[in-house]
Scaffold this motif. Structure first.
Motif, PDB file in Angstrom:
ATOM      1  N   THR A  68     -40.213  -2.041  39.411  1.00 38.49           N
ATOM      2  CA  THR A  68     -38.797  -2.370  39.611  1.00 38.49           C
ATOM      3  C   THR A  68     -38.332  -3.580  38.807  1.00 38.49           C
ATOM      4  O   THR A  68     -37.248  -4.100  39.053  1.00 38.49           O
ATOM      5  N   GLY A  69     -39.135  -4.032  37.865  1.00 39.94           N
ATOM      6  CA  GLY A  69     -38.746  -5.187  37.060  1.00 39.94           C
ATOM      7  C   GLY A  69     -39.838  -5.531  36.059  1.00 39.94           C
ATOM      8  O   GLY A  69     -40.869  -4.854  35.972  1.00 39.94           O
ATOM      9  N   GLU A  70     -39.613  -6.586  35.306  1.00 40.71           N
ATOM     10  CA  GLU A  70     -40.556  -6.966  34.255  1.00 40.71           C
ATOM     11  C   GLU A  70     -41.736  -7.772  34.778  1.00 40.71           C
ATOM     12  O   GLU A  70     -42.813  -7.766  34.181  1.00 40.71           O
ATOM     13  N   LYS A  71     -41.563  -8.487  35.881  1.00 44.90           N
ATOM     14  CA  LYS A  71     -42.636  -9.324  36.411  1.00 44.90           C
ATOM     15  C   LYS A  71     -43.755  -8.455  36.992  1.00 44.90           C
ATOM     16  O   LYS A  71     -43.520  -7.343  37.457  1.00 44.90           O
ATOM     17  N   LEU A  72     -44.969  -8.989  36.986  1.00 46.86           N
ATOM     18  CA  LEU A  72     -46.106  -8.250  37.536  1.00 46.86           C
ATOM     19  C   LEU A  72     -45.966  -8.037  39.042  1.00 46.86           C
ATOM     20  O   LEU A  72     -46.596  -7.146  39.613  1.00 46.86           O
ATOM     21  N   THR A  73     -45.138  -8.851  39.680  1.00 47.82           N
ATOM     22  CA  THR A  73     -44.912  -8.701  41.118  1.00 47.82           C
ATOM     23  C   THR A  73     -43.872  -7.623  41.423  1.00 47.82           C
ATOM     24  O   THR A  73     -43.734  -7.212  42.583  1.00 47.82           O
ATOM     25  N   ASP A  74     -43.136  -7.179  40.394  1.00 43.32           N
ATOM     26  CA  ASP A  74     -42.083  -6.183  40.600  1.00 43.32           C
ATOM     27  C   ASP A  74     -42.677  -4.784  40.595  1.00 43.32           C
ATOM     28  O   ASP A  74     -42.495  -3.978  39.657  1.00 43.32           O
ATOM     29  N   PHE A  75     -43.435  -4.482  41.637  1.00 44.99           N
ATOM     30  CA  PHE A  75     -44.167  -3.217  41.702  1.00 44.99           C
ATOM     31  C   PHE A  75     -44.411  -2.906  43.173  1.00 44.99           C
ATOM     32  O   PHE A  75     -44.807  -3.781  43.948  1.00 44.99           O
ATOM     33  N   GLU A  76     -44.145  -1.691  43.576  1.00 36.56           N
ATOM     34  CA  GLU A  76     -44.277  -1.363  44.996  1.00 36.56           C
ATOM     35  C   GLU A  76     -44.632   0.099  45.188  1.00 36.56           C
ATOM     36  O   GLU A  76     -44.411   0.935  44.298  1.00 36.56           O
ATOM     37  N   GLN A  77     -45.220   0.389  46.333  1.00 38.36           N
ATOM     38  CA  GLN A  77     -45.435   1.781  46.689  1.00 38.36           C
ATOM     39  C   GLN A  77     -44.082   2.464  46.817  1.00 38.36           C
ATOM     40  O   GLN A  77     -43.103   1.863  47.247  1.00 38.36           O
ATOM     41  N   PHE A  78     -44.035   3.724  46.438  1.00 39.00           N
ATOM     42  CA  PHE A  78     -42.777   4.461  46.483  1.00 39.00           C
ATOM     43  C   PHE A  78     -42.664   5.173  47.824  1.00 39.00           C
ATOM     44  O   PHE A  78     -43.525   5.961  48.194  1.00 39.00           O
ATOM     45  N   HIS A  79     -41.585   4.866  48.549  1.00 40.42           N
ATOM     46  CA  HIS A  79     -41.330   5.495  49.846  1.00 40.42           C
ATOM     47  C   HIS A  79     -40.111   6.409  49.700  1.00 40.42           C
ATOM     48  O   HIS A  79     -38.975   5.924  49.645  1.00 40.42           O
ATOM     49  N   PRO A  80     -40.317   7.723  49.623  1.00 42.17           N
ATOM     50  CA  PRO A  80     -39.198   8.645  49.400  1.00 42.17           C
ATOM     51  C   PRO A  80     -38.077   8.517  50.423  1.00 42.17           C
ATOM     52  O   PRO A  80     -36.894   8.551  50.065  1.00 42.17           O
ATOM     53  N   ASP A  81     -38.431   8.350  51.699  1.00 45.70           N
ATOM     54  CA  ASP A  81     -37.396   8.263  52.724  1.00 45.70           C
ATOM     55  C   ASP A  81     -36.554   6.998  52.561  1.00 45.70           C
ATOM     56  O   ASP A  81     -35.339   7.010  52.766  1.00 45.70           O
TER      57      ASP A  81
END
Length: 486
Positions: A272-285
């Motif tokens: 979700t962004g350029e930073k290495l922290t901008d990353f998450e599991q994808f929750h469809p709901d």
């Protein structure tokens, strides 16, 4: 990314609100607009056809429902279909009984594969795992060096050796076992387009390391091209999940809404962004809720819990209710809030957020003048803003590169917030004196409040206010609070 689609669907729901029931004409009109909205979002034509037909079948049957009004029925139906299009359920990672759990990363050159490998390694670390990354992309200049640089930033070792990529991957697996690493991430080579040589190499690497998971990194900005890429890789590798990169971009979102329907594999993670922290599991709901304007409180709370230290946040909330919250505390909370991600993204996760607020171009840079003003104050002035007289305001304005009017607004708003929170503390903790308003070590708050500290500063659990004056929290100097900063 989904702003256009979200606006379209919200408009459809708004027009149906207040109708007694859904007529055949209403259903046809609604389906036509949903079809147009999905096509404009660059969703695969075949996917649109299937989804619209499923919505039709459910909507016609929903006409007889008396429990929900038409607007609510449409939201329920479309929310269910969007959730299914985006993957249905969150992918759960199961670790190998005999470590390491091997993850193969595949994708085209330029899709963000190497960066996504590092982001995923960081995510595994946050889950208590000990990953090792293997740089098997030996064709792109500096690819391995890029991975090593990223590895140093997240404290994850990188293994690579020149020569044959397949042999490099094999030796990387042996190295992970030797070091006792329980997760191995293999970064493979990419190409500018699908070709036989690329597929043959990645197939041999997959056969050598026998991955537990094969993730395809797809650039969310590529739209319809992403579907063809996913089909080609899936035919060769049997993809387990998709990682969407650049989900924060301004593309229309067709890739995210098409991939699952086409290859039958879920979106596993999103960048979700350029930073290495901008990353998450994808929750469809949760993503479906965001698209429909229903917010995403669970993700917001999870990000808050990561950004705010529990004890520190509770101490700040207690000081807030006792009227002892200082500008130093405020600055600390503001900096923690920025760790949660771009402010514009946070606004989109809040239920009931007005469209104009979600569409507003809110950036972290708009908070910099507030930080500059506070940093230009002396420690005594931060603790006791009431001491800031005319000459002090001029000095602070000159030191922060703002105006005296900006300083005046911050001091005034902060003083009003302190008074309001002190009154609220007395109401929330009747009969309590001093610092006795705790139960089991936690500050009590309104039912359903988010973790203390998220409402920086304002109602415990409130998000920044001052943006148009509409939200609780009233963060002094938030975008809209200092008109001179915009």
């Amino acid at each position: 990314m989904f702003d256009s689609l979200s606006s379209r669907l919200e408009g459809i729901v708004k027009r149906l609100r207040g109708k007694g029931r859904l007529t055949a004409a209403d259903v046809d009109e609604m389906l036509g607009e949903i079809r147009t909205a999905l096509l404009e979002a660059d969703v695969n034509v075949g996917v649109v056809r299937d989804v619209v037909e499923r919505i039709r079948q459910q909507a016609v049957g929903a006409r007889l429902s008396e429990a929900l009004d038409p607007g609510q029925q449409v939201v329920k139906i479309v929310n269910g279909e969007l959730t299914a299009m985006l993957g249905g359920e969150t992918l759960k990672i199961h670790y190998a009984s005999r470590p390491p759990t091997v993850v193969l990363m595949a994708g085209l050159q330029g899709s963000g594969k190497t960066t996504s490998t590092a982001k995923l390694a960081r995510w595994f670390r946050s889950q208590g795992r000990q990953p090792l990354m293997v740089g098997a992309d030996l064709q792109r200049p500096a690819a391995v060096e890029q991975l090593r640089t990223l590895g140093k930033q997240i404290d994850v070792p990188v293994f690579s050796q020149p020569g044959d990529p397949v042999d490099c991957a094999k030796r990387g697996l042996a190295e992970a076992r030797r070091l006792g690493r329980d997760v191995l991430l293999v970064d493979t080579a990419g190409r500018l387009a699908i070709d036989a040589e690329l597929m043959e190499q990645v197939r041999h690497i997959s056969g050598a390391v026998q991955p537990d998971y094969t993730f395809l990194v797809v650039d969310a900005m590529t739209g319809q091209d992403a579907v063809g890429v996913a089909e080609a890789f899936h035919a060769t590798l049997a993809i387990d999940g998709v990682i969407l990169s650049k989900l924060d971009g301004d593309a229309r979102g067709g890739a995210a809404l098409s991939v699952k329907e086409v290859i039958g594999r879920p979106i596993a993670f999103a960048s979700t962004g350029e930073k290495l922290t901008d990353f998450e599991q994808f929750h469809p709901d949760r993503m479906a809720g965001r698209i429909l304007g229903m917010g995403d409180m669970l993700t917001l709370i999870e990000q808050a819990e990561q950004a705010f230290e529990k004890d520190q946040a509770e101490k700040a909330a207690e000081k807030l209710l006792d009227g002892e919250f200082t500008l130093d505390d405020f600055l600390e909370q503001m900096q923690a809030l920025k760790k949660m991600g771009p402010l514009g993204g946070l606004m989109g996760m809040m239920p009931g957020m007005p469209k104009e607020m979600k569409d507003a171009n809110i950036s972290d840079d708009q908070l910099k003048p507030v930080e500059a003003i506070i940093n230009s104050m002396t420690p005594l002035e931060r603790r006791k803003p009431e001491l800031i007289n005319g000459s002090r305001r001029t000095r602070i304005a000159n030191g922060s590169g703002t105006t005296v009017g900006d300083v005046n607004r911050l001091v005034k708003q902060f003083g009003e917030m302190q008074k309001m929170m002190k009154r609220m503390g007395a109401t929330m903790r009747p009969g309590k004196k001093g610092k006795a308003g705790k139960r089991g070590g936690r500050v009590t708050g309104p039912p359903g409040a988010m973790p203390a500290g998220l409402g920086m500063p304002g109602f415990p659990g409130g998000m920044p206010g001052g943006m148009g004056g509409g939200m609780p929290g009233g963060m002094p100097g938030a975008p809209g609070g200092f008109k001179g900063f915009n």
